[in-house]
Design a protein around this motif. Structure first.
Motif, mmCIF file in Angstrom:
data_model
loop_
_atom_site.group_PDB
_atom_site.id
_atom_site.type_symbol
_atom_site.label_atom_id
_atom_site.label_comp_id
_atom_site.label_asym_id
_atom_site.label_seq_id
_atom_site.Cartn_x
_atom_site.Cartn_y
_atom_site.Cartn_z
ATOM 1 N N HIS A 3 14.808 -8.490 -24.751
ATOM 2 C CA HIS A 3 15.072 -8.848 -23.312
ATOM 3 C C HIS A 3 16.820 -8.889 -23.360
ATOM 4 C CE1 HIS A 3 16.143 -11.537 -20.141
ATOM 5 N NE2 HIS A 3 15.005 -11.138 -19.537
ATOM 6 N N PRO A 4 17.672 -8.484 -22.433
ATOM 7 C CA PRO A 4 19.091 -8.656 -22.587
ATOM 8 C C PRO A 4 19.681 -10.136 -22.716
ATOM 9 C CG PRO A 4 18.397 -8.180 -20.289
ATOM 10 C CD PRO A 4 17.054 -8.185 -21.008
ATOM 11 N N ASP A 5 18.921 -11.040 -22.416
ATOM 12 C CA ASP A 5 19.407 -12.323 -22.683
ATOM 13 C C ASP A 5 19.227 -12.829 -24.048
ATOM 14 O OD1 ASP A 5 20.525 -12.239 -20.092
ATOM 15 O OD2 ASP A 5 18.868 -13.228 -19.167
ATOM 16 N N VAL A 20 17.665 -15.269 -30.721
ATOM 17 C CA VAL A 20 17.693 -16.550 -29.862
ATOM 18 C C VAL A 20 18.040 -16.113 -28.316
ATOM 19 C CG1 VAL A 20 19.308 -18.746 -29.493
ATOM 20 C CG2 VAL A 20 18.444 -17.862 -31.795
ATOM 21 N N ALA A 21 17.547 -16.827 -27.573
ATOM 22 C CA ALA A 21 17.824 -16.701 -26.096
ATOM 23 C C ALA A 21 19.181 -17.368 -25.688
ATOM 24 C CB ALA A 21 16.768 -17.566 -25.217
ATOM 25 N N ILE A 102 11.546 -20.204 -22.566
ATOM 26 C CA ILE A 102 12.407 -20.207 -23.691
ATOM 27 C C ILE A 102 13.639 -20.605 -23.332
ATOM 28 C CG2 ILE A 102 13.074 -18.909 -25.601
ATOM 29 C CD1 ILE A 102 10.648 -17.063 -25.234
ATOM 30 N N TYR A 103 14.355 -21.719 -23.959
ATOM 31 C CA TYR A 103 15.541 -22.272 -23.369
ATOM 32 C C TYR A 103 16.658 -21.718 -24.069
ATOM 33 C CZ TYR A 103 12.672 -25.458 -20.764
ATOM 34 O OH TYR A 103 11.848 -25.967 -19.774
ATOM 35 N N PRO A 104 17.713 -21.665 -23.422
ATOM 36 C CA PRO A 104 19.053 -21.164 -24.240
ATOM 37 C C PRO A 104 19.172 -21.713 -25.633
ATOM 38 C CG PRO A 104 19.733 -21.615 -21.892
ATOM 39 C CD PRO A 104 18.271 -22.108 -22.398
ATOM 40 N N GLY A 105 19.439 -21.084 -26.606
ATOM 41 C CA GLY A 105 19.506 -21.486 -28.300
ATOM 42 C C GLY A 105 18.219 -21.699 -28.799
ATOM 43 N N GLU A 106 16.913 -21.482 -27.997
ATOM 44 C CA GLU A 106 15.719 -21.290 -28.934
ATOM 45 C C GLU A 106 15.411 -20.127 -29.344
ATOM 46 O OE1 GLU A 106 12.248 -24.155 -27.422
ATOM 47 O OE2 GLU A 106 13.137 -23.000 -25.815
ATOM 48 N N GLN A 107 14.616 -19.890 -30.601
ATOM 49 C CA GLN A 107 14.369 -18.819 -30.994
ATOM 50 C C GLN A 107 13.139 -18.036 -30.499
ATOM 51 O OE1 GLN A 107 13.563 -17.194 -35.657
ATOM 52 N NE2 GLN A 107 13.802 -19.325 -35.228
ATOM 53 N N LEU A 108 13.072 -16.999 -30.338
ATOM 54 C CA LEU A 108 12.017 -16.152 -29.872
ATOM 55 C C LEU A 108 11.277 -15.850 -31.145
ATOM 56 C CD1 LEU A 108 14.264 -15.543 -27.497
ATOM 57 C CD2 LEU A 108 12.910 -13.531 -27.196
ATOM 58 N N VAL A 160 8.853 -13.663 -11.506
ATOM 59 C CA VAL A 160 9.830 -14.254 -12.410
ATOM 60 C C VAL A 160 10.534 -12.726 -12.520
ATOM 61 C CG1 VAL A 160 9.006 -15.882 -14.004
ATOM 62 C CG2 VAL A 160 8.823 -13.563 -14.780
ATOM 63 N N LYS A 161 11.836 -12.689 -12.926
ATOM 64 C CA LYS A 161 12.691 -11.440 -12.818
ATOM 65 C C LYS A 161 12.379 -10.755 -14.272
ATOM 66 C CE LYS A 161 16.877 -13.087 -10.646
ATOM 67 N NZ LYS A 161 18.499 -13.301 -10.580
ATOM 68 N N GLN A 162 12.018 -9.558 -13.852
ATOM 69 C CA GLN A 162 11.567 -8.654 -15.055
ATOM 70 C C GLN A 162 12.425 -7.514 -15.257
ATOM 71 O OE1 GLN A 162 9.282 -9.341 -17.263
ATOM 72 N NE2 GLN A 162 7.655 -10.485 -16.094
ATOM 73 N N PRO A 163 13.708 -7.684 -16.127
ATOM 74 C CA PRO A 163 14.761 -6.750 -16.239
ATOM 75 C C PRO A 163 14.187 -5.672 -17.191
ATOM 76 C CG PRO A 163 15.098 -8.748 -17.659
ATOM 77 C CD PRO A 163 14.091 -9.064 -16.747
ATOM 78 N N LEU A 164 13.039 -5.692 -17.997
ATOM 79 C CA LEU A 164 12.663 -4.606 -18.766
ATOM 80 C C LEU A 164 11.330 -4.045 -18.062
ATOM 81 C CD1 LEU A 164 12.654 -6.245 -22.332
ATOM 82 C CD2 LEU A 164 14.435 -4.727 -21.094
ATOM 83 N N LYS A 165 11.035 -4.575 -17.078
ATOM 84 C CA LYS A 165 9.730 -3.795 -16.338
ATOM 85 C C LYS A 165 9.635 -2.265 -15.987
ATOM 86 C CE LYS A 165 6.930 -4.470 -12.161
ATOM 87 N NZ LYS A 165 6.785 -5.221 -10.798
ATOM 88 N N TYR A 166 10.900 -1.854 -15.900
ATOM 89 C CA TYR A 166 11.041 -0.217 -15.813
ATOM 90 C C TYR A 166 10.763 0.452 -17.120
ATOM 91 C CZ TYR A 166 15.255 0.043 -18.614
ATOM 92 O OH TYR A 166 16.366 -0.162 -19.517
ATOM 93 N N LEU A 167 10.416 -0.163 -18.098
ATOM 94 C CA LEU A 167 10.424 0.377 -19.382
ATOM 95 C C LEU A 167 8.606 0.549 -19.568
ATOM 96 C CD1 LEU A 167 13.211 -0.528 -21.773
ATOM 97 C CD2 LEU A 167 12.818 1.887 -20.859
ATOM 98 N N ILE A 168 8.135 -0.084 -18.874
ATOM 99 C CA ILE A 168 6.507 -0.220 -19.005
ATOM 100 C C ILE A 168 5.929 1.591 -18.779
ATOM 101 C CG2 ILE A 168 4.230 -0.763 -17.743
ATOM 102 C CD1 ILE A 168 5.613 -3.240 -16.721
#
Length: 208
Positions: A3-5, A20-21, A102-108, A160-168
């Motif tokens: 994810h870009p964020d 991290v987000a 997942i909040y800013p600063g949290e790890q994925l 929700v917004k899906q900025p990576l949906k185009y890659l499905i």
């Protein structure tokens, strides 16, 4: 692709770096998806590498479903760390969803058991779980739990917004749409570990 964020950050001396987000990533968002820049390396090629390079590939890649190839991510997705309380959940569609906000600063993080490891290994202790090892057969015991997490995340997919949906991948597009709209059930992650053709052969043999 991640994810870009998100960004790579130092976590601590034990874990090292992690993803991290940088902004809120809502539950149900695609946080990682396989794309055509990921490297697919034949198993025999990896086994022929010198020890130094093979050690790196072993650390940062995972085996394909059939076990014939190593998949090495091209971006910082390779640094996605393990947790028994993962913030991300795998699906059969070659993408992961945010299992919760997942909040800013949290790890994925993801549960490495869902990837299908070759060998068991000890993990950093975590509160709230009795699990201390990732095991090669975790899918036998936790697939239902993982499926429930993915089903819950999918409920938010269209809101929700899906900025990576185009890659499905095209082969999954219609089924993903149907699952997200509640028209089809989500296929179990167990299908990635069990060869249905082998099951059918076994059933035929039992009936013979």
């Amino acid at each position: 692709m991640m994810h870009p964020d998100t960004e790579l950050r130092y976590i601590n001396d034990v874990i090292g770096v992690g993803i991290v987000a940088t902004k809120l990533i809502p539950k149900g968002t695609i946080v990682w998806i396989s794309d055509d820049l990921d490297m697919t390396l034949k198993k025999d090629f990896v086994e022929s590498l010198d020890e130094t390079r093979r050690r790196v590939v072993d650390k940062y890649s995972y085996l394909s479903d059939d076990g014939d190839y190593y998949i090495l991510h091209w971006d910082h997705a390779r640094y996605l760390n393990h947790s028994f309380h993962p913030t991300c959940i795998d699906t059969v569609f070659e993408f992961n969803l945010a299992a919760r906000d997942i909040y800013p600063g949290e790890q994925l993080t993801c549960d490495y058991g869902i990837v299908g490891v070759d060998e068991d290994f000890e993990c950093v202790p975590e509160e709230g779980t009795s699990r201390t090892r990732v095991r090669a057969d975790d899918y036998l015991y936790f697939s239902q739990e993982w499926d429930e997490m993915a089903k819950e995340a999918f409920k938010y997919f269209n809101s929700v917004k899906q900025p990576l949906k185009y890659l499905i991948k095209e082969e999954y597009a219609e089924e993903v749409k149907a699952v997200a709209e509640g028209l089809l059930p989500l296929p179990s992650i167990l299908t990635l570990f069990v060869d249905e053709s082998e099951d059918d052969d076994d059933e035929d043999e039992d009936q013979a």
